[in-house]
Design a protein around this motif. Structure first.
Motif, PDB file in Angstrom:
ATOM      1  N   THR A   1      -3.492  -2.214 -11.302  1.00 56.57           N
ATOM      2  CA  THR A   1      -3.037  -2.068  -9.926  1.00 56.57           C
ATOM      3  C   THR A   1      -2.450  -3.380  -9.463  1.00 56.57           C
ATOM      4  O   THR A   1      -2.674  -4.415 -10.063  1.00 56.57           O
ATOM      5  CB  THR A   1      -4.210  -1.711  -8.987  1.00 56.57           C
ATOM      6  OG1 THR A   1      -5.094  -2.808  -8.993  1.00 56.57           O
ATOM      7  CG2 THR A   1      -4.892  -0.432  -9.364  1.00 56.57           C
ATOM      8  N   ALA A   2      -1.709  -3.285  -8.377  1.00 58.37           N
ATOM      9  CA  ALA A   2      -1.084  -4.506  -7.858  1.00 58.37           C
ATOM     10  C   ALA A   2      -2.105  -5.404  -7.201  1.00 58.37           C
ATOM     11  O   ALA A   2      -1.881  -6.558  -6.969  1.00 58.37           O
ATOM     12  CB  ALA A   2       0.006  -4.153  -6.875  1.00 58.37           C
TER      13      ALA A   2
ATOM     14  N   SER B   1       0.837  -1.210   0.000  1.00 56.33           N
ATOM     15  CA  SER B   1       0.000   0.000   0.000  1.00 56.33           C
ATOM     16  C   SER B   1       0.861   1.244   0.000  1.00 56.33           C
ATOM     17  O   SER B   1       0.543   2.252  -0.630  1.00 56.33           O
ATOM     18  CB  SER B   1      -0.908   0.021   1.232  1.00 56.33           C
ATOM     19  OG  SER B   1      -1.627  -1.143   1.311  1.00 56.33           O
ATOM     20  N   ALA B   2       1.965   1.168   0.780  1.00 53.09           N
ATOM     21  CA  ALA B   2       2.813   2.356   0.932  1.00 53.09           C
ATOM     22  C   ALA B   2       3.610   2.668  -0.333  1.00 53.09           C
ATOM     23  O   ALA B   2       3.677   3.834  -0.751  1.00 53.09           O
ATOM     24  CB  ALA B   2       3.750   2.160   2.125  1.00 53.09           C
ATOM     25  N   VAL B   3       4.210   1.639  -0.939  1.00 53.92           N
ATOM     26  CA  VAL B   3       5.106   1.921  -2.070  1.00 53.92           C
ATOM     27  C   VAL B   3       4.678   1.270  -3.387  1.00 53.92           C
ATOM     28  O   VAL B   3       5.315   1.480  -4.413  1.00 53.92           O
ATOM     29  CB  VAL B   3       6.574   1.505  -1.750  1.00 53.92           C
ATOM     30  CG1 VAL B   3       7.115   2.259  -0.566  1.00 53.92           C
ATOM     31  CG2 VAL B   3       6.676   0.002  -1.530  1.00 53.92           C
ATOM     32  N   GLY B   4       3.569   0.494  -3.361  1.00 57.95           N
ATOM     33  CA  GLY B   4       3.132  -0.255  -4.535  1.00 57.95           C
ATOM     34  C   GLY B   4       2.927   0.599  -5.772  1.00 57.95           C
ATOM     35  O   GLY B   4       3.447   0.308  -6.851  1.00 57.95           O
ATOM     36  N   SER B   5       2.148   1.700  -5.607  1.00 58.29           N
ATOM     37  CA  SER B   5       1.832   2.525  -6.785  1.00 58.29           C
ATOM     38  C   SER B   5       3.086   3.204  -7.335  1.00 58.29           C
ATOM     39  O   SER B   5       3.243   3.338  -8.548  1.00 58.29           O
ATOM     40  CB  SER B   5       0.749   3.546  -6.459  1.00 58.29           C
ATOM     41  OG  SER B   5       1.171   4.321  -5.379  1.00 58.29           O
ATOM     42  N   THR B   6       4.001   3.593  -6.422  1.00 55.69           N
ATOM     43  CA  THR B   6       5.263   4.220  -6.866  1.00 55.69           C
ATOM     44  C   THR B   6       6.080   3.214  -7.678  1.00 55.69           C
ATOM     45  O   THR B   6       6.615   3.543  -8.740  1.00 55.69           O
ATOM     46  CB  THR B   6       6.095   4.677  -5.634  1.00 55.69           C
ATOM     47  OG1 THR B   6       5.227   5.343  -4.740  1.00 55.69           O
ATOM     48  CG2 THR B   6       7.240   5.580  -6.036  1.00 55.69           C
ATOM     49  N   VAL B   7       6.151   1.980  -7.160  1.00 56.93           N
ATOM     50  CA  VAL B   7       6.915   0.936  -7.858  1.00 56.93           C
ATOM     51  C   VAL B   7       6.295   0.666  -9.235  1.00 56.93           C
ATOM     52  O   VAL B   7       6.995   0.567 -10.239  1.00 56.93           O
ATOM     53  CB  VAL B   7       6.977  -0.366  -7.011  1.00 56.93           C
ATOM     54  CG1 VAL B   7       7.582  -1.517  -7.799  1.00 56.93           C
ATOM     55  CG2 VAL B   7       7.765  -0.134  -5.740  1.00 56.93           C
ATOM     56  N   LEU B   8       4.943   0.568  -9.274  1.00 59.06           N
ATOM     57  CA  LEU B   8       4.264   0.320 -10.555  1.00 59.06           C
ATOM     58  C   LEU B   8       4.536   1.441 -11.550  1.00 59.06           C
ATOM     59  O   LEU B   8       4.741   1.193 -12.732  1.00 59.06           O
ATOM     60  CB  LEU B   8       2.763   0.175 -10.337  1.00 59.06           C
ATOM     61  CG  LEU B   8       2.266  -1.212  -9.943  1.00 59.06           C
ATOM     62  CD1 LEU B   8       0.772  -1.202  -9.681  1.00 59.06           C
ATOM     63  CD2 LEU B   8       2.579  -2.235 -11.032  1.00 59.06           C
ATOM     64  N   LYS B   9       4.527   2.691 -11.045  1.00 55.59           N
ATOM     65  CA  LYS B   9       4.801   3.838 -11.926  1.00 55.59           C
ATOM     66  C   LYS B   9       6.219   3.751 -12.471  1.00 55.59           C
ATOM     67  O   LYS B   9       6.465   3.970 -13.653  1.00 55.59           O
ATOM     68  CB  LYS B   9       4.618   5.151 -11.146  1.00 55.59           C
ATOM     69  CG  LYS B   9       3.189   5.659 -11.169  1.00 55.59           C
ATOM     70  CD  LYS B   9       3.095   6.964 -10.430  1.00 55.59           C
ATOM     71  CE  LYS B   9       1.637   7.257 -10.083  1.00 55.59           C
ATOM     72  NZ  LYS B   9       1.507   8.239  -9.024  1.00 55.59           N
ATOM     73  N   LEU B  10       7.151   3.391 -11.573  1.00 64.25           N
ATOM     74  CA  LEU B  10       8.560   3.269 -11.993  1.00 64.25           C
ATOM     75  C   LEU B  10       8.706   2.156 -13.034  1.00 64.25           C
ATOM     76  O   LEU B  10       9.375   2.328 -14.049  1.00 64.25           O
ATOM     77  CB  LEU B  10       9.451   2.971 -10.788  1.00 64.25           C
ATOM     78  CG  LEU B  10       9.728   4.143  -9.841  1.00 64.25           C
ATOM     79  CD1 LEU B  10      10.456   3.651  -8.603  1.00 64.25           C
ATOM     80  CD2 LEU B  10      10.564   5.213 -10.546  1.00 64.25           C
ATOM     81  N   LEU B  11       8.041   1.015 -12.760  1.00 63.52           N
ATOM     82  CA  LEU B  11       8.121  -0.125 -13.692  1.00 63.52           C
ATOM     83  C   LEU B  11       7.453   0.209 -15.025  1.00 63.52           C
ATOM     84  O   LEU B  11       7.882  -0.229 -16.082  1.00 63.52           O
ATOM     85  CB  LEU B  11       7.445  -1.363 -13.083  1.00 63.52           C
ATOM     86  CG  LEU B  11       8.145  -2.002 -11.892  1.00 63.52           C
ATOM     87  CD1 LEU B  11       7.289  -3.105 -11.295  1.00 63.52           C
ATOM     88  CD2 LEU B  11       9.506  -2.564 -12.302  1.00 63.52           C
TER      89      LEU B  11
ATOM     90  N   ALA C   1       4.624 -14.641  -3.475  1.00 57.89           N
ATOM     91  CA  ALA C   1       3.210 -14.996  -3.663  1.00 57.89           C
ATOM     92  C   ALA C   1       2.388 -13.743  -3.952  1.00 57.89           C
ATOM     93  O   ALA C   1       1.436 -13.777  -4.732  1.00 57.89           O
ATOM     94  CB  ALA C   1       2.683 -15.698  -2.422  1.00 57.89           C
ATOM     95  N   ARG C   2       2.775 -12.628  -3.320  1.00 57.08           N
ATOM     96  CA  ARG C   2       2.076 -11.352  -3.551  1.00 57.08           C
ATOM     97  C   ARG C   2       2.267 -10.917  -5.007  1.00 57.08           C
ATOM     98  O   ARG C   2       1.325 -10.500  -5.669  1.00 57.08           O
ATOM     99  CB  ARG C   2       2.667 -10.305  -2.588  1.00 57.08           C
ATOM    100  CG  ARG C   2       1.823  -9.104  -2.376  1.00 57.08           C
ATOM    101  CD  ARG C   2       2.194  -8.424  -1.091  1.00 57.08           C
ATOM    102  NE  ARG C   2       1.394  -8.919   0.009  1.00 57.08           N
ATOM    103  CZ  ARG C   2       0.161  -8.494   0.277  1.00 57.08           C
ATOM    104  NH1 ARG C   2      -0.397  -7.588  -0.479  1.00 57.08           N
ATOM    105  NH2 ARG C   2      -0.509  -8.974   1.284  1.00 57.08           N
ATOM    106  N   VAL C   3       3.489 -11.066  -5.487  1.00 58.47           N
ATOM    107  CA  VAL C   3       3.789 -10.704  -6.881  1.00 58.47           C
ATOM    108  C   VAL C   3       3.033 -11.654  -7.831  1.00 58.47           C
ATOM    109  O   VAL C   3       2.371 -11.214  -8.767  1.00 58.47           O
ATOM    110  CB  VAL C   3       5.317 -10.782  -7.154  1.00 58.47           C
ATOM    111  CG1 VAL C   3       5.622 -10.570  -8.627  1.00 58.47           C
ATOM    112  CG2 VAL C   3       6.067  -9.767  -6.304  1.00 58.47           C
TER     113      VAL C   3
END
Lengths: 49, 345
Positions: free
Chosen positions: B343-344, A36-46, B263-265
């Protein structure tokens, strides 16, 4: 580990399974908070944004 | 050397990395735990009891995490899961009895190994063939399944349509609006349980394709429901092995720390990766797995210990290849134009 060695038989087995269950839940919540904290940032970077 | 939990830092890092790799596969396919961990631990020199027991405890922990994740995505059918647990438990018992009978005859080892190779190879060849056939846009099920959305009849395999056509009461309605006789579900569960008890494996690689190809459950729900079932079988199995000291926390804890992230990935990737792209790798992994078991069996027969390492290299290499393909496809989807909504979760 965690004093489980002092227990015996089924009690020790139940404690071991319990430790694995607790670790799994802690990891799920912990990694969830991290996502939740860094997921969207990582996705944007990727995504190259 | 620096030690933590009674093992060296290097070994700890290796277990975390290995866990990460397995976690991606487990989260994506709902299988691949004991199939990978137990042979690796055996080749590393751990006693069979510890390799199997710790493998089961690890599978239990990973399936708890992956089930929670799939539950969040609405991909666990509890009604189907409980029915499967009942049928599988009966099948497991019958499978064990057959093994005991074959042991009395002195035939168990060879028959089990040959069945394992044929089954793993057969499923691998079938999945690869179906994936290649579906490559022209014909058939295949999307991973983007809404929680209770009706699924397209074209997405249901022919065998599953036949099984769904038997309206022997009581009928149950599964996620995706599928109606199927409870008896058919119990029969499929019994057959998969029988094989899993007979072969002494968790059975994810049998159950997940069975749920899709025989019952017609959409792949993401088949994976989520399979994980739900593995959680119970893994928990009971690890408890039984822990009673005789077969569960080593210094192995399980770091493996789990890595696999929780993997597993999350893997679970997140199920929502963004086109399943047809991956199915072919999954089929190949099963084929290489079958080859690995055959190589190990040949090693035992010929007394060539080196073949154990070849077998392990085949298993690890194929796992690495498939996990890499999942991550690569996920990255490709994220980077594709118009994927801003991804989204993740």
């Amino acid at each position: 580990m965690f004093g489980i060695e002092t227990l015996t038989g089924s009690t020790q087995a139940a404690a071991l399974v319990g430790v694995v269950l607790v670790e799994a839940m802690v990891l799920y919540v912990g990694y969830g908070a991290l996502e939740s904290a860094v997921g969207s940032t990582v996705l944007k970077l990727l995504g190259g944004n | 050397m620096f030690e933590l939990f009674g093992i060296s830092a290097g070994l700890l890092a290796m277990f975390v990395g290995f866990g990460l790799l397995i976690g991606v596969l487990f989260g994506f396919f709902g299988m691949g735990g004991s199939f990978l961990v137990t042979p690796a631990l055996l080749v590393m020199g751990y006693p069979s009891r510890v390799a199997v027991g710790s493998g089961l405890a690890f599978v239990f922990g990973t399936s708890v995490i992956a089930t929670l994740k799939h539950r969040d995505l609405g991909q666990v059918d509890y009604k189907l899961g409980v029915s499967m647990i009942i049928g599988t438990t009966v099948g497991l018992e019958v499978g064990k009895e057959i093994v005991l009978y074959l042991e009395e005859l002195g035939l168990a080892g060879n028959i089990i190994s040959v069945t394992y190779v044929l089954l793993l190879g057969g499923i691998g060849a079938f999945v690869t063939y179906e994936a290649l056939k579906g490559g022209d846009g014909d058939g295949g099920v999307s991973h983007d399944v809404e929680e209770d959305a009706e699924i397209n009849a074209d997405d249901i395999p022919e065998i599953a349509k036949k099984i769904q056509s038997y309206s022997l009461p009581p009928m149950i309605t599964l996620r995706g609006g599928i109606q199927v006789s409870l008896w058919m579900v119990l029969l499929v569960a019994f057959a998969t349980g029988l094989l899993s008890g007979f072969l002494g494996v968790g059975g994810g690689f049998i159950r997940m394709p069975a749920l899709f190809y025989l019952i017609g459950v959409p792949v993401p729900i088949a994976v989520g429901t399979d994980l739900f079932e593995i959680m119970f079988s893994g928990g009971i199995g690890s408890f039984l092995y822990a009673q005789s000291g077969g569960v080593d926390l210094s192995i399980v804890a770091p493996l789990l720390a890595g696999s929780a992230l993997g597993a999350r990935v893997g679970s997140a990737a199920t929502s963004i990766v086109n399943e047809d792209e991956i199915k072919i790798y999954f089929g190949l992994m099963l084929l290489l797995g079958a080859l690995a078991v055959a190589v190990r069996q040949a090693g035992n027969y010929l007394g060539m210990g080196v073949l154990d390492y070849v077998s392990l290299a085949l298993i690890l290499g194929s796992a690495l290849m498939v996990a890499g393909a999942v991550i690569y496809s996920a990255l490709k989807s994220i980077r594709a134009p118009g994927s801003a909504g991804v989204t993740a979760d």
